[in-house]
Write a protein that holds these residues in place. Structure first.
Motif, PDB file in Angstrom:
ATOM      1  N   TYR A 241      36.196  51.122   2.039  1.00 34.73           N
ATOM      2  CA  TYR A 241      35.831  52.508   1.784  1.00 34.73           C
ATOM      3  C   TYR A 241      34.798  52.963   2.812  1.00 34.73           C
ATOM      4  O   TYR A 241      33.648  52.508   2.801  1.00 34.73           O
ATOM      5  CB  TYR A 241      35.267  52.677   0.380  1.00 34.73           C
ATOM      6  N   THR A 242      35.209  53.854   3.701  1.00 37.63           N
ATOM      7  CA  THR A 242      34.318  54.406   4.712  1.00 37.63           C
ATOM      8  C   THR A 242      34.486  55.917   4.748  1.00 37.63           C
ATOM      9  O   THR A 242      35.476  56.463   4.255  1.00 37.63           O
ATOM     10  CB  THR A 242      34.613  53.826   6.102  1.00 37.63           C
ATOM     11  N   GLY A 243      33.508  56.593   5.344  1.00 35.71           N
ATOM     12  CA  GLY A 243      33.614  58.042   5.483  1.00 35.71           C
ATOM     13  C   GLY A 243      32.273  58.736   5.374  1.00 35.71           C
ATOM     14  O   GLY A 243      31.209  58.123   5.465  1.00 35.71           O
ATOM     15  N   LYS A 244      32.332  60.020   5.115  1.00 35.59           N
ATOM     16  CA  LYS A 244      31.169  60.890   5.166  1.00 35.59           C
ATOM     17  C   LYS A 244      30.562  61.093   3.786  1.00 35.59           C
ATOM     18  O   LYS A 244      31.244  61.035   2.763  1.00 35.59           O
ATOM     19  CB  LYS A 244      31.588  62.241   5.757  1.00 35.59           C
ATOM     20  N   TYR A 245      29.271  61.360   3.753  1.00 30.81           N
ATOM     21  CA  TYR A 245      28.575  61.742   2.530  1.00 30.81           C
ATOM     22  C   TYR A 245      27.445  62.702   2.893  1.00 30.81           C
ATOM     23  O   TYR A 245      27.042  62.808   4.048  1.00 30.81           O
ATOM     24  CB  TYR A 245      28.000  60.511   1.813  1.00 30.81           C
ATOM     25  N   LYS A 246      26.948  63.397   1.885  1.00 32.89           N
ATOM     26  CA  LYS A 246      25.778  64.256   2.061  1.00 32.89           C
ATOM     27  C   LYS A 246      24.731  63.879   1.022  1.00 32.89           C
ATOM     28  O   LYS A 246      25.058  63.624  -0.143  1.00 32.89           O
ATOM     29  CB  LYS A 246      26.153  65.735   1.928  1.00 32.89           C
ATOM     30  N   LEU A 247      23.481  63.882   1.452  1.00 33.12           N
ATOM     31  CA  LEU A 247      22.379  63.457   0.594  1.00 33.12           C
ATOM     32  C   LEU A 247      21.275  64.510   0.616  1.00 33.12           C
ATOM     33  O   LEU A 247      20.879  64.983   1.681  1.00 33.12           O
ATOM     34  CB  LEU A 247      21.816  62.116   1.080  1.00 33.12           C
ATOM     35  N   LYS A 248      20.791  64.857  -0.591  1.00 35.54           N
ATOM     36  CA  LYS A 248      19.653  65.771  -0.678  1.00 35.54           C
ATOM     37  C   LYS A 248      18.709  65.288  -1.768  1.00 35.54           C
ATOM     38  O   LYS A 248      19.131  65.000  -2.888  1.00 35.54           O
ATOM     39  CB  LYS A 248      20.100  67.200  -0.986  1.00 35.54           C
ATOM     40  N   VAL A 249      17.420  65.211  -1.438  1.00 35.33           N
ATOM     41  CA  VAL A 249      16.391  64.785  -2.379  1.00 35.33           C
ATOM     42  C   VAL A 249      15.515  65.993  -2.714  1.00 35.33           C
ATOM     43  O   VAL A 249      14.980  66.645  -1.815  1.00 35.33           O
ATOM     44  CB  VAL A 249      15.527  63.651  -1.798  1.00 35.33           C
ATOM     45  N   SER A 250      15.390  66.292  -4.019  1.00 37.18           N
ATOM     46  CA  SER A 250      14.554  67.409  -4.466  1.00 37.18           C
ATOM     47  C   SER A 250      13.454  66.880  -5.367  1.00 37.18           C
ATOM     48  O   SER A 250      13.621  65.870  -6.056  1.00 37.18           O
ATOM     49  CB  SER A 250      15.402  68.437  -5.227  1.00 37.18           C
TER      50      SER A 250
END
Length: 544
Positions: A241-250
Motif C-alpha cells: 500500500y503506497t500513495g498520497k495522504y494529507k495531514l493537518k494538526v489543529s
C-alpha cells in the motif's frame, strides 16, 4: 592480401562482441516509446529515467516474444520489482502495464531475454506523474522529523517503495484539544502519535482504510494533551500500500485555570477563593486534586460539570471516600452536571479529586462551590439577620436583588418571582418541562412554573390562571415548600390561625426549623410573604 583479411576478421569480431552486450541509454525521456530486439547477440536493454519529485512511475511493455523479463532497479542497483511477460507473438504482442510509487532519484528499466529460446522484439514506454507532495524529505524518524508550527496548512505526504514512514514534529504550547485530520488516498495506512518525552504512544499504528486516489478516506484523531513535544507518524500499513495522504494538526487551548501538578493529595491545589475552577483531564494527566478547608461549619454543594465520563470524589484528610458522583452523556456545549452535598467540619482538610472514568475519558471540567464564592454585592437594606440567607441566594445565582443596592427584604414577593427562586433552588430542568397551560405567566417565569407544576409542587388559581402577579401568602408557601422538600411534621404546633388546609404543611416547617411563625400563637397564614422571609426559608432548607 592476407594482412587485409586479418584486419577484416578483427573488425568483424569486435562488432560481434559489442552487439552481444547489453544496450544502454544514458538518459531516457518519459512518454517516448523505445523499441528493441532480444537475441543471442543482445540479451538485455537498459533505460534510465530520472525522477525530480516523488510520484508514480509507470511502464507499458509490448512483447512480441514468447517470454521476456522486465526489472526496475534504483541507482544503487537495488531491485524495485521484476516480472515476466509471457504469451507474446510476432503478430499479437502481450501487453502489460506496471506502476510503482517512488521517491526522487534515478531508476533503470531492464528488459531482458527470459531464456535463450525466446528471441524477438518489444516496445517499452515509461511515464511519470508527480505526487505533488510538499513534505520535506528525509523525514523518516524522530531525529529527522519535519517540524510543523501550529496552526498550519495541510501537509501532503507520499509513501512509496523506498519511503515507508514519515514523521512530523509539533509543539503543544498550552494544554488543550489536539485534532489530527488524516486524508488517506491509500487503501490502508497506519497512524501513530508519540510523546517526545516518554516515547509513549497516544495511538499506535491506528489504521485508516478504504482510501482511494479519487476518493480519500478522512479520519479524525482527537485527544487532549498537556504542553510538550509530539510526533505524528504516518506509515505504510503493508509494503503493497503506497500513495498520497494529507495531514493537518489543529489545536484548541482548554483555557483551564488549575495549577499543575495537582496529581495527588500531597500536591493538591488549594481550592480557589473565587469558588470555581476549570480543569482538564488529558491523555497524560489522568487526575486532579483540590484541597478544601473552611473556618466555620459549612454545608457545601460541589457542582461538577463535564461532557466526558468523569468520576468526582470527596475525600477526608486521610483519603477516605466520603461521597462520589459521575458525569456522563454530556456534550461540549452542554455538559452534564452532578452535585456533591456535604457538611464540612471547620479546620479540617478535605480533598476533591476529578478523574476520567475510563482510560480514554478526557476533556474539560468545571468545579463550582458557591458557598466559597465571595459576595461582592452589598445591599443597603439587608440587616445581619438576613445577611447569611441573602448571601446564599446570591452565591447560588438564585436572585440578584431588585437593584445593585436594594434586595427588597421587606417587600412582598409575587408568585412568579417565588417560582423562579424555588426552581433554581431545587435545580429543576426548566427547559424541557411540559407547558403548564397558564396564560398569565411572564416569559421570565414560564420555565420555572412549568417545571414546578410538572413536579406537582404548585398549582394555579384556575386551570388557565397562575396568579403570577399576586402576592404569595405565608400559608401558600408552607404548602409549596412541604411538597418541594418532602417535609413531614409532628403535629405539635400551637398556632391558632392555622386551618386544616395548612396544618400539615405548617407543622412540617416548624418541625424542620424552617420557621416558628410570627408569634407564639400566630403563624400568619394569610399574611403576605416578603422577599426576606422566603430568602431565610430557602437558606434554611438548603443548608440544613
Amino acid at each position: 592480401m592476407k594482412r587485409n583479411f586479418a584486419v577484416f576478421f578483427a573488425l568483424l569480431f569486435m562488432v560481434v562482441l559489442f552487439q552481444a552486450g547489453p544496450v544502454s541509454a544514458a538518459q531516457n525521456e518519459f512518454g517516448q516509446a523505445y523499441s528493441g530486439t532480444l537475441a543471442d547477440t543482445n540479451t538485455e536493454d537498459r533505460y534510465t529515467y530520472t525522477l525530480t519529485h516523488s510520484g508514480t512511475f509507470t511502464i507499458d511493455l509490448q512483447s512480441y516474444l514468447g517470454a521476456v523479463s522486465i526489472e526496475v532497479v534504483d541507482e544503487n542497483n537495488k531491485e524495485v520489482f521484476s516480472h515476466s511477460v509471457r504469451g507474446g507473438k510476432p503478430d499479437n504482442p502481450a501487453k502489460e502495464n506496471y506502476a510503482v510509487d517512488l521517491e526522487e532519484g534515478s531508476y533503470t528499466v531492464i528488459v531482458e531475454r527470459y531464456s535463450s529460446s525466446y528471441n524477438g522484439s518489444y516496445r517499452v514506454t515509461a511515464d511519470f506523474v508527480s505526487s505533488q507532495a510538499n513534505e520535506m524529505e528525509p523525514n523518516n524518524g524522530t531525529e529527522a522529523a519535519q517540524k510543523i508550527t501550529l496552526p498550519h496548512e495541510p501537509v501532503t505526504g507520499f509513501l512509496s517503495w523506498n519511503d515507508a514512514e514519515d514523521y512530523y514534529e509539533f509543539d503543544v504550547k498550552q494544554a488543550g484539544k489536539v485534532t489530527i485530520q488524516l486524508d488517506s488516498y491509500l487503501e490502508a495506512v497506519s497512524f501513530s502519535l508519540i510523546n517526545h518525552t516518554t516515547d509513549q504512544r497516544v495511538w499506535d499504528n491506528a489504521s485508516v482504510r478504504e482510501g482511494k486516489p479519487e476518493t480519500p478516506k478522512k479520519e479524525f484523531f482527537t485527544v487532549y494533551l498537556e504542553p510538550g513535544k509530539y510526533y505524528a507518524k504516518v506509515s505504510k500499513y503493508s509494503s503493497s500500500y503506497t500513495g498520497k495522504y494529507k495531514l493537518k494538526v489543529s489545536h484548541t487551548a482548554a483555557g483551564n485555570t488549575e495549577t499543575e501538578g495537582n496529581n495527588g493529595t500531597v500536591t493538591a491545589q488549594p481550592f480557589p477563593s473565587t469558588g470555581t475552577v476549570k480543569g482538564l483531564i488529558s491523555w497524560n494527566d489522568r487526575a486532579d486534586y483540590y484541597k478544601l478547608r473552611v473556618k466555620s461549619p459549612t454545608k457545601v454543594n460541589i457542582k461538577a460539570s463535564a461532557f466526558f465520563y468523569s468520576e468526582v470524589l470527596l475525600l477526608d484528610e486521610n483519603g477516605k471516600q466520603l461521597d462520589r458522583v459521575t458525569t456522563y452523556n454530556g456534550e461540549e456545549d452542554n455538559p452534564h452536571t452532578q452535585i456533591i452535598t456535604y457538611s464540612l467540619t471547620p479546620n479540617k482538610d478535605y480533598f476533591v479529586s476529578v478523574g476520567g472514568y475510563y482510560s480514554n475519558s478526557q476533556g474539560v471540567y468545571t468545579l463550582d462551590i458557591p458557598e466559597l464564592k465571595p459576595v461582592t454585592v452589598q445591599f443597603k437594606d439587608v440587616s445581619s439577620a438576613y445577611r447569611p440567607a441573602v448571601d446564599y441566594l446570591v452565591r447560588h445565582q438564585i436572585t440578584n436583588g431588585l437593584s445593585k443596592t436594594e434586595f427588597g427584604v421587606s417587600k412582598n414577593i409575587s408568585r412568579a418571582d417565588a417560582a423562579v427562586w424555588l426552581a433554581k433552588a431545587l435545580n429543576l430542568n426548566t427547559e424541557t418541562a411540559r407547558d403548564s397551560g397558564f396564560a398569565d405567566v411572564p416569559a421570565r417565569a414560564v420555565g420555572a412554573v412549568n417545571a414546578l407544576k410538572e413536579e406537582g409542587i404548585v398549582g394555579g388559581k384556575t386551570d388557565t390562571r397562575f396568579g403570577a402577579y399576586d402576592s404569595l401568602t405565608r400559608g401558600e408557601i408552607a404548602i409549596i415548600l412541604q411538597r418541594a422538600y418532602q417535609l413531614s411534621g409532628n403535629g405539635s404546633s400551637s398556632f391558632t390561625d392555622v386551618s386544616d388546609r395548612y396544618r400539615d404543611a405548617v407543622d412540617a416547617l416548624v418541625a424542620n426549623k424552617v420557621t416558628n411563625g410570627i408569634s407564639a400563637r400566630s403563624f400568619g397564614v394569610s399574611q403576605k410573604l416578603t422577599r426576606g422571609q422566603l430568602a431565610i426559608f430557602l437558606y434554611r432548607l438548603s443548608t440544613k
